[in-house]
Design a protein around this motif. Structure first.
Motif, PDB file in Angstrom:
ATOM      1  N   PHE A 144       0.208   0.335  -3.487  1.00 52.50           N
ATOM      2  CA  PHE A 144       0.860   0.208  -2.184  1.00 52.50           C
ATOM      3  C   PHE A 144       1.163  -1.256  -1.863  1.00 52.50           C
ATOM      4  N   THR A 151       0.135   2.631   4.999  1.00 47.55           N
ATOM      5  CA  THR A 151      -0.316   3.994   5.261  1.00 47.55           C
ATOM      6  C   THR A 151      -1.526   3.971   6.176  1.00 47.55           C
ATOM      7  N   ASP A 152      -1.929   5.140   6.608  1.00 51.43           N
ATOM      8  CA  ASP A 152      -3.134   5.309   7.408  1.00 51.43           C
ATOM      9  C   ASP A 152      -4.291   5.537   6.434  1.00 51.43           C
ATOM     10  N   TRP A 153      -4.973   4.461   6.074  1.00 51.83           N
ATOM     11  CA  TRP A 153      -6.013   4.549   5.045  1.00 51.83           C
ATOM     12  C   TRP A 153      -7.185   5.418   5.486  1.00 51.83           C
TER      13      TRP A 153
END
Length: 213
Positions: A144, A151-153
């Motif tokens: 990434f 992103t929403d980890w």
């Protein structure tokens, strides 16, 4: 949930380059071409509301050819905009193998399909035994960062194995042929292995074409 006995022999297909649908995953689509607007209207009248997502081949001499394996999704969400476009969601039901394309008067493409060999798709969520999530998430983080993706980890970390692997397979920016390899993976474990290989090649500046050679 659709039962094997309910699966039709013929379904409409939507050849969309780069779009990947997997069993038990969801794919939102924006429909605006007249032929596909007609397809949605016809599908809404059927008991299963299935549409087959399939990759067209890319390259000279293969115009209009489709990959043999696709994934059918049930139309589970539908809304219409003021200017006549449709916003839909397909929920992945089962993969299929194209037997032949059906000639007819419909403006969209239809195929006779076979569902055998994909019975597992109609069951519950798959498990990935031996999944080293920490190592996978480390590779994902590097991928990434390399691709400039966010992103929403926290949500990814809480997702179960199938949701994590299938969502990333559908969303990561891979070439259409690489997405086809992810679709055709016979199990969740082999899909995760393919996904990891694709990320590693991208990090090394490689490509799916090089991987195949």
């Amino acid at each position: 949930m659709i039962n094997a006995a309910d699966l039709p022999d013929t379904i409409p297909v939507f050849p969309l380059p780069g779009a990947l649908l997997l069993p038990r995953a969801q794919l939102p689509l924006h429909i605006f071409e007249p032929r596909y607007l007609a397809m949605i209207e016809d599908v809404l009248k059927t008991p299963t509301r299935l549409i087959g997502m399939v990759q067209p081949y890319d390259g000279p001499g293969r115009a209009n050819q489709l990959h043999t394996i696709g994934c059918a999704g049930r139309l589970t969400s539908f809304s219409e905009t003021e200017d006549g476009r449709y916003m839909i969601t397909l929920s992945g039901a089962s993969r299929f193998r194209i037997a032949q394309e059906v000639e007819g008067f419909a403006p969209y493409r239809r195929c006779d399909v076979r569902w055998s060999g994909f019975e597992r798709d109609l069951g519950g969520a798959e498990k990935d035994e031996g999944f080293d999530r920490a190592a996978f998430m480390d590779a994902l983080g590097r991928f990434f960062e390399d691709q400039g993706l966010k992103t929403d980890w926290e949500s990814l970390g809480e997702a179960d194995d199938e949701l994590l692997i299938n969502s990333l397979s559908m969303l990561c920016p891979f070439e259409p042929e690489d997405r086809q390899a992810l679709l055709e993976a016979p199990s969740l474990t082999t899909r995760r292995e393919t996904l990891t290989t694709l990320m590693e090649f991208a990090l090394r500046g490689g490509s799916g074409e090089e991987m195949m050679q």
